[in-house]
Design an enzyme around this catalytic site. Structure first.
Site, short mmCIF file in Angstrom:
data_model
loop_
_atom_site.label_atom_id
_atom_site.label_comp_id
_atom_site.label_asym_id
_atom_site.label_seq_id
_atom_site.Cartn_x
_atom_site.Cartn_y
_atom_site.Cartn_z
N ASP A 145 0.87 -1.17 0.00
CA ASP A 145 0.00 0.00 0.00
C ASP A 145 0.91 1.23 0.00
O ASP A 145 2.12 1.14 0.25
CB ASP A 145 -0.94 0.00 1.22
CG ASP A 145 -2.13 0.95 1.03
OD1 ASP A 145 -2.11 1.77 0.08
OD2 ASP A 145 -3.07 0.89 1.83
C1 BGC Z 1 -5.03 3.36 0.17
C2 BGC Z 1 -5.19 2.32 -0.93
C3 BGC Z 1 -5.09 2.98 -2.27
C4 BGC Z 1 -3.77 3.72 -2.37
C5 BGC Z 1 -3.55 4.40 -3.68
C6 BGC Z 1 -3.78 4.20 -0.03
O1 BGC Z 1 -3.75 5.26 0.87
O2 BGC Z 1 -4.99 2.73 1.42
O3 BGC Z 1 -6.40 1.64 -0.78
O4 BGC Z 1 -5.21 2.02 -3.28
O5 BGC Z 1 -3.71 4.70 -1.34
O6 BGC Z 1 -4.34 5.52 -3.81
#
Ligand code: BGC
Length: 756
Positions: A263
């Site tokens: 993530d």
């Molecule tokens: C979130 C993810 C997301 C990623 C990209 C993160 O902060 O937890 O779910 O896919 O950002 O935007």
């Protein structure tokens, strides 16, 4: 000598030509890896913010980096899950790039229809493809551990079978377009507060049965291109740095051969550790991470084999992408077709909670006093990365008007003026303050009751990434809302007129204290861009509601099994010792949601699996037959009412429970009828494998299906079992797995301090 020189020159130039022409192909990945320099490998393993690259799609979440000399393209990673999250407009470009705002995850799950979810996934995948993206960062499929998690709207359920099955359907639909998905957030990302640092302390049994099970089901039934490792720690180790999670369980035990990306973790060091643990893309990606990988390979801490393994996995994914295949995307996906689909999908996930005296469907269109500012400013989806830049949102006022209702003009103008005021004064991060309902005097409400045929009241809640919900002012009804509801009720009921409440939210709220007031309650969830039309379709009876809850509505927040083990304050960065800040104890263990309420006999407001219809269904006597690896069950469902409708049937099992502590009942399968005409019936079939009856015996580190008599229960909900049969499991089944993800702190399981 001269001859030798000519020969080596010839060889050299052949080599140069060959090197020049070496381009990535699905069948030359080994050769490519041999040719990549360490620097290039590090580059490949570290992503980039979309804004830092000219290879992305504006507004997408990120890209991988390319290696042009070997024909390795950058591929585009874009958020979901409720649609494709890209920028809707581009400077100097009159074309727009809006994506369809589909119903949020909770709505999709509450349809209990993998078939419908697959159709939605297929439509979203088409938008991924036609907008030039390669991998959709969805579905979100973490378990609803409590209703307080701010991101529950993106997720599906408190039950692993529902979450896993719905996620697999979504993935299959999206990937049919030749684009990828990323099931997220792996794993136990149950809260938003301090999500980057928090240590989730969970027993190996709960990890396996509750939190990993949905991912296991999704991997087995859909093979997602990628998995996103979460931010949090699990029993002391970052999930992103855990080979036990990312390799031993995911790959060795489940046979997953796709890619894991992290993530979007900015600060965390070191990076090399996460490559060694099994991540092939570090996101969002920074130069220093590349340096970190290079230096640690040179110092021997990170092996070249580990690097090559991840590069191979990445290249295997890249060769499947539209970007690699040079797909000529159109930037014109079928937005009209998808708007129709989202309208229909949302109605199927809405849950009719109350319907006294058959208030709904409304017998005729008429004059509506439409209360609650959310009626005029409908909430299509949650906030954060799960928010889609949709072309429009049909609010309830518009939906009802489209369906032929007349909305009280003065009330409409009053609310619209309030809405604009609120918009201007309270624009923190684009959010509107939804909690303070504009005051309406009793006298005004009484006048409105005289002038209109019915009151429709919307209660709205918004939540999203980066924050959890509070009990007061969010989970509970506010005093403003209660006063409004009571006054409307008094005034309309005094004249024999009905009051209907629409709940427009992505998550659970307290209902027990006020559900007796209105005549009908429709839980519309956050239904996507066509929301107002979808609600109108149900109110008018164009569609009969068939959604059912995939989570429990407790009587009060204090009843939530994990309510004392959930963050109360803001998080810290480097601490390790404050309960409910640095770490979260899962004392409720496997007793999440209905597993807790049903086992410990706690009353609820609405049980898991609950949902009313405009018609009635009768369940036949079921037939359960043993098969080579479990059992098959069949039950006929008959529409005994006078309106066409669908029924979702849930198959629960109560285990003998002699060898191991077991919840009172557990969902093992579900199925839904087609739309049945009055008098029509359909036989539904369910397949359950004996191995899926197993619980995790942590002492032996094995899955264990006990022998004996299992009660097989066919429920209209978890508390409304309509028919029961039994299945006899002849012998004990065991399956050893690795003894990993062990507890490092102690827990006091709820079963030890609550009597059954
Ligand atoms: C979130 C993810 C997301 C990623 C990209 C993160 O902060 O937890 O779910 O896919 O950002 O935007």
């Amino acid at each position: 000598m001269k001859k030798q020189l000519i020969l080596s020159l010839a060889l050299l130039s052949a080599g140069a030509v060959w090197a020049q022409t070496l381009r990535l192909q699905p069948d030359n990945i080994d050769k490519i890896i041999e040719n990549l320099t360490l620097e290039e490998k590090a580059r490949l393993l570290v992503g980039r913010e979309n804004s830092e690259s000219d290879k992305g799609v504006p507004g997408a979440a990120g890209v991988t980096q390319d290696v042009e000399r070997l024909g390795i393209p950058a591929v585009v990673l874009t958020d979901g899950p409720a649609g494709v999250r890209i920028a809707p407009t581009r400077p100097g470009d009159s074309h727009t790039y809006y994506a369809t705002g589909f119903p949020v995850g909770t709505v999709l799950a509450c349809t209990w229809s993998p078939e419908l979810v697959e159709n939605v996934g297929r439509a979203i995948g088409e938008e991924v493809l036609e907008y030039g993206c390669d991998v959709l960062l969805a579905p979100g499929m973490n378990i609803h551990r409590t209703p307080l998690c701010g991101r529950n709207f993106e997720y599906y359920s408190e039950d692993p079978v529902v979450a896993g099955t719905i996620a697999a359907a979504y993935v299959n639909g999206v990937q049919e377009n030749g684009v990828g998905t990323s099931i997220k957030h792996f794993a136990v990302n149950s809260q938003e507060t301090n999500r980057i640092e928090v240590d989730e302390v969970v027993s190996p049994r709960a990890i396996r049965e509750i939190y990993l099970k949905p991912f296991e089901i999704a991997v087995e039934n859909s093979n997602p291109w990628t998995v996103m490792s979460s931010y949090n720690r699990l029993n002391g180790t970052w999930t992103q740095s855990s080979p036990e999670l990312l390799k031993t369980i995911l790959r060795d035990e489940w046979g997953y051969d796709g890619l894991v990306m992290t993530d979007w973790t900015n600060e965390r060091r070191p990076s090399w550790e996460r490559v060694a643990a099994g991540n092939a893309i570090l996101t969002p990606g920074h130069d220093w991470q590349e340096t970190d990988i290079i230096e640690n390979v040179k110092s021997g801490r990170l092996s070249m084999d580990d690097v090559d393994e991840q590069v191979r996995i990445l290249l295997e994914m890249i060769v499947k992408t539209p970007r690699f295949k040079k797909y000529q995307f159109s930037n014109t996906p079928d937005l009209d077709g998808h708007a129709k689909l989202t309208r229909r999908a949302a109605t199927e996930g809405m849950v009719l909670l109350e319907n006294r005296d058959n208030t709904l469907p409304l017998k005729s269109t008429g004059k509506v006093a439409l209360f609650g500012k959310t009626s005029y400013d409908f909430i299509a989806g949650g906030t954060g990365s799960g928010d889609v830049n949709k072309p429009y949102v049909v609010d309830l006022m518009t939906g009802l008007t489209n369906a032929g209702f007349t909305i009280d003009r003065r009330l409409k103008e009053y609310y619209q003026a309030q809405k604009n005021l609120v918009d201007k004064t309270n624009a923190i991060s684009g959010e509107r303050n939804r909690l303070n309902e504009p005051k309406l005097s009793k006298r005004n409400i009484e006048r409105l009751a005289q002038e209109n045929d019915i009151a429709i009241v919307t209660i709205g809640r918004q939540a999203g990434e980066g924050g959890d919900r509070q009990i007061e002012g969010d989970f509970n009804l506010t005093s403003d809302e209660r006063e409004m509801l009571e006054n409307i009720n008094d005034a309309f009921h005094a004249l024999g007129k009905k009051v209907v409440v629409i709940m427009n939210m992505g998550n659970v709220m307290e209902t027990a204290s006020w559900k007796g007031l209105p005549d009908a309650i429709l839980l519309a969830w956050q239904p996507g861009q066509e929301g107002g039309n979808s609600v109108a379709d149900i109110l008018t009876g164009k569609e009969s509601p068939s959604g059912k809850l995939t989570m429990t509505f407790p009587v009060a927040a204090s009843d939530i099994p994990a309510v004392n083990d959930f963050p109360t304050g803001s998080g810290s960065r480097h601490g390790d010792h404050r309960r409910n800040v640095d770490y979260t104890l899962h004392n409720e263990d496997i007793y999440v949601g209905y597993r807790y309420f049903n086992t410990f006999g706690k009353p609820v407001s609405y049980p898991f699996g609950y949902g009313l219809s405009y018609t009635d269904f009768e369940y036949s006597k079921p037939v359960v037959k043993a098969t080579a690896d479990g059992f098959t069950a069949q039950i006929a469902v008959k529409n005994t009412g006078d309106i066409e409708g669908k029924e979702a049937v849930q198959l629960y099992v109560s285990a003998p429970g002699k060898d191991m502590e077991k919840p009172a009942l557990e969902l093992k399968a579900f199925n839904k009828t087609r739309s049945l005409k009055p008098g029509e019936s359909q036989t539904l079939t369910f397949h359950v494998k004996a191995k899926d009856l197993a619980s995790f015996n942590a002492a032996e580190s094995q899955w264990q299906t006990e022998a004996g008599k299992y009660e097989v229960k066919f429920g209209a909900s978890s508390s409304d079992i309509r028919a029961t049969a039994s299945y006899n499991q002849k012998k004990v089944l065991t399956a050893k797995v690795n003894d990993v993800l062990k507890l490092k702190r102690s827990l006091t399981p709820v079963s030890q301090h609550t009597s059954k």
